[in-house]
Structures are given as C-alpha cells and as structure tokens.
Design a protein around this motif. Structure first.
Motif, PDB file in Angstrom:
ATOM      1  N   TRP A 180       7.470   9.713  -7.161  1.00 55.13           N
ATOM      2  CA  TRP A 180       6.565   8.565  -7.251  1.00 55.13           C
ATOM      3  C   TRP A 180       7.268   7.307  -7.748  1.00 55.13           C
ATOM      4  O   TRP A 180       6.848   6.188  -7.417  1.00 55.13           O
ATOM      5  N   VAL A 181       8.331   7.462  -8.523  1.00 56.83           N
ATOM      6  CA  VAL A 181       9.061   6.285  -9.000  1.00 56.83           C
ATOM      7  C   VAL A 181       9.619   5.489  -7.817  1.00 56.83           C
ATOM      8  O   VAL A 181       9.590   4.251  -7.806  1.00 56.83           O
ATOM      9  N   VAL A 182      10.119   6.205  -6.822  1.00 57.18           N
ATOM     10  CA  VAL A 182      10.666   5.539  -5.636  1.00 57.18           C
ATOM     11  C   VAL A 182       9.565   4.779  -4.901  1.00 57.18           C
ATOM     12  O   VAL A 182       9.744   3.621  -4.498  1.00 57.18           O
ATOM     13  N   PHE A 183       8.416   5.416  -4.736  1.00 58.68           N
ATOM     14  CA  PHE A 183       7.328   4.778  -4.000  1.00 58.68           C
ATOM     15  C   PHE A 183       6.734   3.608  -4.789  1.00 58.68           C
ATOM     16  O   PHE A 183       6.309   2.613  -4.196  1.00 58.68           O
ATOM     17  N   LEU A 184       6.717   3.718  -6.110  1.00 55.74           N
ATOM     18  CA  LEU A 184       6.280   2.581  -6.911  1.00 55.74           C
ATOM     19  C   LEU A 184       7.250   1.416  -6.740  1.00 55.74           C
ATOM     20  O   LEU A 184       6.833   0.255  -6.628  1.00 55.74           O
ATOM     21  N   GLY A 185       8.531   1.732  -6.696  1.00 56.93           N
ATOM     22  CA  GLY A 185       9.517   0.681  -6.456  1.00 56.93           C
ATOM     23  C   GLY A 185       9.333   0.023  -5.103  1.00 56.93           C
ATOM     24  O   GLY A 185       9.472  -1.199  -4.966  1.00 56.93           O
TER      25      GLY A 185
END
Length: 285
Positions: free
Chosen positions: A257-262
C-alpha cells in the motif's frame, strides 16, 4: 425545510430506491437466465439480504446522489462496472459449463464439480457489491468536495460548508479511510488472503491511510487529484482481481500500500508542510 421540499426529497428517495430495485432485478435476472445459482434457494436468509439488498443499495446510492446532489461520478462508476459485466456476459464467446472430468484426462467418471468457462461476470459483480458501493460513496465524496470548492465546476445544489480546518480534515479523512479499509480488507478476507496477524495489522493501517491521506489533502489543502486517483486504484485492484485472470492484484494492493499511496500522491506539485509541522499547528490551536 418546508413541506414541498420534504415531499420532493421523499420522491427522489423513492425514485432512487426503484432504480436500485431495477438494478438488482436486471443483474439477477440475466444471471439466472444463464443458469447461475444466484436464486433465493442458493443462499440463507442472511445471504439473500446481503446480496440482493446490496445490489439494491448500490443502485439506489448512485441514483440518490445523482438526483439529490447532482453528482455524476458515482452513477457513471456504477454504470460502467455494471455495463462491462453485462456486456461480457451477453456477448461471445458463449458460456460453457464443463465437468472437471472433461478437463482432467486422469478422471474417467463425472465428478459433479462444474467449471464455468467464459462466464461468471455478473456473479463476480454481485459478490463485490460492497466494494463498488464503497467506491461510489468515496467518488461522491470526492466530487462533492471538488465541485463545492472549485469555481470552474458547477456547485452542487445543496452546498454544505466544509471548512478547511485541521479538525474537519481529520474527521473526513478518518471516515474515508474507514470506508476504504472496510471494503478493501473485507474483499481480501473473503478471497482467502492468508497472512499472519502482523501483516493484517500492516494492511489495516494501509487500508486507512490510502484514502485518509488524500482526503485530508483535499479538505485541508485543496489538492484534488490524489483522492480521485486513490478511489480509482481501489476499484481497479478489485476489478483486476475479479476479471483479469491468474494473479492476485488485490493482495498486492494491500501488501504494498505504501507504493500505491505514493502513486496517488505523485500529482502533488506543491506538497503540504511536513507531518511534524501539521501536528504542531494542530496542538497550538
């Protein structure tokens, strides 16, 4: 509110409910026509209420937002998703039911277990109704906030003041994050994602932040794009999981999810103050 306004709102609510019932009737009617086991006898009472009521709620929510607040994005979202499922179901290649024995040369006799080829589009649409409903609600929230704050978009007919204070932004962000987390984690759980408790905690935190951060930026700093991108990524992850074939894109969405938030925050050109500055300002108020 006078009597005329109350009657008008009641009529709109009734029309929205009728649209929801029609939406459920079309989806279930076509699914039953193709031989899918989605009739009332296939489920318990709770299952019927969950699935049938969910289809009604999905259609009614999109229609009510369009009639009451003139929001078009939720209605368009539901229309596209339902239209894609219906189009895939009603157009070639034709639906085929096969026994597992037809696909496994080592099995000589029929097993009674059926494999469906070129189908199940409406069943998958039905099973994920709560994700589509969450997506429609979040899309409606995004459209309302954008149109009530941007002069070049027509404002909603009922324009409630949404102040850009930290407290308001936190409350709206918490609501958006909770809706997203419930839908995304619920879908992942029903799809059998196998993860230890710490990983579920990690995914839960991400499920909240993936929409909470973009919603906060929209309310507090008028950054429009991140929340719209985040809603699209939620819908796309579930749609890809349902229809794209092998793979587990929604699990990847939850784990990374960190990647998608980025990705959602990429369009932000003028980033807001760092988190420490925001917290300090909030405490000094």
């Amino acid at each position: 509110m006078n009597t005329f306004d109350m009657r008008r709102r009641s009529r709109r609510a009734l029309v929205a409910l009728l649209v929801g019932i029609a939406h459920a009737a079309v989806v279930l009617g076509v699914a039953l026509r193709y031989g899918y086991e989605v009739g009332p006898s296939a489920y318990s009472v709770e299952g019927v209420l969950w699935r049938y009521g969910g289809l009604v709620a999905l259609g009614a929510l999109a229609a009510w937002l369009a009639l009451e607040l003139h929001l078009v994005v939720p209605l368009a979202l539901v229309g596209v998703l339902a239209g894609l499922a219906l189009h895939a179901e009603l157009t070639p290649p034709d639906l085929v039911f096969r026994d597992v024995a037809e696909l496994e040369p080592s099995i000589d006799e029929p097993t009674g277990f059926t494999v469906v080829e070129n189908g199940l589009y409406l069943v998958k649409y039905l099973s994920a109704w709560y994700v589509w409903t969450a997506g429609a609600a979040l899309a409606g929230m995004w459209e309302y906030l954008v149109r009530s704050r941007r002069e070049w978009f027509p404002a909603p007919p009922q324009r409630w003041a949404v102040p850009s204070t930290v407290r308001t932004a936190v409350l709206i962000a918490a609501g958006a994050g909770a809706i997203h987390a419930a839908a995304s984690l619920g879908f992942g759980f029903t799809r059998g994602i196998n993860a230890p408790p710490l990983l579920w905690l990690w995914m839960g935190v991400g499920g909240i932040l993936l929409l909470a951060v973009p919603a906060y930026l929209l309310v507090r700093h008028d950054l429009v794009t991140p929340m719209g991108v985040a809603v699209l990524m939620l819908v796309n992850s579930v749609y890809s999981q349902q229809y794209a074939g092998p793979g587990d894109p929604h699990a990847l969405y939850l784990w990374a999810w960190v990647v998608f938030l980025g990705i959602a925050l990429l369009p932000v050109r003028n980033p807001p103050p760092p988190l420490a500055v925001i917290v300090r300002r909030f405490c000094l108020r």
